[in-house]
Design an enzyme around this catalytic site. Structure first.
Site, short mmCIF file in Angstrom:
data_model
loop_
_atom_site.label_atom_id
_atom_site.label_comp_id
_atom_site.label_asym_id
_atom_site.label_seq_id
_atom_site.Cartn_x
_atom_site.Cartn_y
_atom_site.Cartn_z
N ASP A 135 0.84 -1.21 0.00
CA ASP A 135 0.00 0.00 0.00
C ASP A 135 0.88 1.26 0.00
OD1 ASP A 135 -2.29 -1.50 0.16
OD2 ASP A 135 -2.61 -1.17 2.30
N ARG A 185 -0.95 -0.86 -8.75
CA ARG A 185 -2.33 -0.53 -8.37
C ARG A 185 -2.44 1.00 -8.37
NH1 ARG A 185 -3.59 -3.03 -2.87
NH2 ARG A 185 -4.08 -4.82 -4.17
P1 FDA Z 1 -14.24 8.87 -5.52
O1 FDA Z 1 -13.82 9.09 -4.10
O2 FDA Z 1 -14.44 10.04 -6.40
O3 FDA Z 1 -15.56 7.99 -5.47
C1 FDA Z 1 -16.29 7.65 -6.65
C2 FDA Z 1 -17.59 7.01 -6.22
O4 FDA Z 1 -17.31 5.79 -5.53
C3 FDA Z 1 -18.39 7.81 -5.21
O5 FDA Z 1 -19.25 8.72 -5.85
C4 FDA Z 1 -19.15 6.73 -4.48
O6 FDA Z 1 -20.23 6.26 -5.25
C5 FDA Z 1 -18.14 5.62 -4.41
N1 FDA Z 1 -17.32 5.72 -3.18
C6 FDA Z 1 -16.02 6.07 -3.10
N2 FDA Z 1 -15.58 6.01 -1.82
C7 FDA Z 1 -16.65 5.63 -1.09
C8 FDA Z 1 -16.85 5.39 0.30
N3 FDA Z 1 -15.87 5.53 1.19
N4 FDA Z 1 -18.07 5.00 0.70
C9 FDA Z 1 -19.10 4.85 -0.17
N5 FDA Z 1 -18.96 5.05 -1.51
C10 FDA Z 1 -17.77 5.43 -1.95
N6 FDA Z 1 -5.46 5.01 -1.13
C11 FDA Z 1 -4.20 5.32 -0.77
O7 FDA Z 1 -3.88 6.48 -0.53
N7 FDA Z 1 -3.26 4.32 -0.65
C12 FDA Z 1 -3.55 3.02 -0.93
O8 FDA Z 1 -2.67 2.15 -0.81
C13 FDA Z 1 -4.87 2.71 -1.37
N8 FDA Z 1 -5.22 1.42 -1.68
C14 FDA Z 1 -6.43 1.20 -2.28
C15 FDA Z 1 -6.72 -0.07 -2.79
C16 FDA Z 1 -7.90 -0.28 -3.48
C17 FDA Z 1 -8.18 -1.65 -4.04
C18 FDA Z 1 -8.83 0.78 -3.64
C19 FDA Z 1 -10.11 0.58 -4.40
C20 FDA Z 1 -8.58 2.02 -3.11
C21 FDA Z 1 -7.39 2.24 -2.41
N9 FDA Z 1 -7.10 3.48 -1.85
C22 FDA Z 1 -5.82 3.75 -1.44
C23 FDA Z 1 -8.18 4.49 -1.68
C24 FDA Z 1 -8.26 5.45 -2.84
O9 FDA Z 1 -7.12 6.26 -2.88
C25 FDA Z 1 -9.49 6.36 -2.74
O10 FDA Z 1 -9.43 7.10 -1.56
C26 FDA Z 1 -10.81 5.61 -2.77
O11 FDA Z 1 -10.77 4.53 -3.65
C27 FDA Z 1 -11.94 6.54 -3.24
O12 FDA Z 1 -11.65 7.06 -4.52
P2 FDA Z 1 -12.42 6.64 -5.86
O13 FDA Z 1 -11.42 6.44 -6.92
O14 FDA Z 1 -13.33 5.51 -5.61
O15 FDA Z 1 -13.22 7.96 -6.28
#
Ligand code: FDA
Length: 307
Positions: A135, A185
């Site tokens: 991570d 990732r």
């Molecule tokens: P965004 O936050 O814009 O969300 C898009 C849509 O997804 C929202 O409108 C909602 O529908 C849904 N959604 C997103 N988050 C939600 C929540 N908490 N609850 C409910 N719905 C939600 N970060 C990091 O800094 N270091 C890391 O090592 C990782 N590792 C990691 C692994 C994996 C497999 C994932 C999927 C994510 C991470 N992250 C992470 C977290 C990542 O950086 C980010 O904060 C979250 O994925 C939310 O961003 P989105 O890309 O989903 O977009």
């Protein structure tokens, strides 16, 4: 503003201690965290695999400042990997880990301790036939973390790294790390960062995300698009349309958009769900609240409901 406040609270120990004692917290946390023990997480993991999904499991913990705690975290990962092996899940389930939980920032020999612990975990993962992804934490840790990933890859080229599109440097990190087989990732980034290092608008973060995806594909890395963002998922579907299944992944967090996870898997894509478990869930949980105001509102309503 609210996001910054929550992310600041995610590192306050007194808030953590008060919050974990609230009776309602447990049930709200369970939406995002599979349990406190491997035994509790196992049915969740097996259930996802039974639906055709793959999994990466995180033993929760971060920012360890005590060497014995770092060693205990490494031991917990060995136990987790043996459980994965015993249940014949190594073909579908890997592990994710935070180097700060393995000792990276101990006052003395921090990086050495984290590297030793991570090597032990990687060797066990290799023995059972699965992989490890490291991570990424806040922006101050990136050079140290990528340096340790390089060292781990010398023995285990399949070790995955995480990059964050919210940071200005990341497209260059993608280009450097986009060599054949390199497991990357890509996420947006869950930590607060100052404007000198990070984009400040969601649009810029998304544009950066697409640039980074293209850089990974251009370099023939093994790209793992970790996002729940419908627009980015649509773009990723288009970018990988001509690629063989199994040469890229969609990834999402446990408890977020589960139906979308199943829809993508039904289309033949590899979809990996990040499943965290453990007692040290506070920082992870607050980051999930910070991502979506509705989550915070739900949590606060639950508190009032119990009150
Ligand atoms: P965004 O936050 O814009 O969300 C898009 C849509 O997804 C929202 O409108 C909602 O529908 C849904 N959604 C997103 N988050 C939600 C929540 N908490 N609850 C409910 N719905 C939600 N970060 C990091 O800094 N270091 C890391 O090592 C990782 N590792 C990691 C692994 C994996 C497999 C994932 C999927 C994510 C991470 N992250 C992470 C977290 C990542 O950086 C980010 O904060 C979250 O994925 C939310 O961003 P989105 O890309 O989903 O977009």
């Amino acid at each position: 503003m609210m996001r910054s406040l929550l992310l600041a609270l995610s590192r306050r120990l007194w808030v953590r201690d008060a919050m974990v004692r609230l009776p309602v917290t447990g049930s709200v946390v369970r939406r995002f965290v599979a349990g406190e023990t491997v035994a509790e997480a196992l049915p969740v993991i097996a259930g996802l695999v039974a639906k055709g999904l793959t999994v990466t499991v995180d033993h929760l913990g971060e920012d360890t400042v005590v060497a014995a705690q770092a060693d205990a975290t490494a031991a917990a990962y060995l136990d987790l990997l043996r459980t994965i092996e015993a249940h014949d899940l190594a073909g579908s389930v890997e592990v994710s880990l935070k180097l700060s939980a393995l000792g990276q920032f101990l006052p003395v020999y921090g990086e050495e301790t984290a590297l030793r612990n991570a090597r032990t975990i990687c060797a066990e993962a290799a023995r059972i036939g699965t992989t490890v992804t490291i991570d990424m934490e806040d922006h101050t840790t990136i050079d140290s973390t990528l340096g340790l990933v390089d060292q781990l890859r010398a023995d285990h080229p399949w070790v995955g790294a995480v990059l964050q599109s919210s940071l200005r440097r990341t497209v260059n990190d993608c280009r450097r790390l986009a060599y054949p087989g390199s497991r990357i990732r890509l996420c947006k980034g869950a930590y607060a960062s100052p404007p000198e290092v990070a984009f400040d608008s969601p649009q810029q973060v998304s544009l950066s995300y697409v640039r980074c995806l293209r850089a990974l594909l251009d370099g023939d890395a093994y790209p793992m698009a970790a996002t729940h963002d419908p627009r980015l998922i649509e773009i990723w579907e288009r970018l990988v349309a001509d690629r063989e299944p199994g040469t890229y992944e969609f990834q999402m967090l446990y408890g977020i958009r589960p139906l979308e996870q199943e829809r993508l898997a039904a289309l033949g894509h590899t979809v990996r769900v990040y499943v965290p478990y453990g007692t040290d869930w506070y920082g992870y949980f607050i980051r999930r609240l910070a991502e979506r105001p509705a989550n915070l509102a739900f949590f606060l309503r639950s508190l009032v409901g119990r009150g």
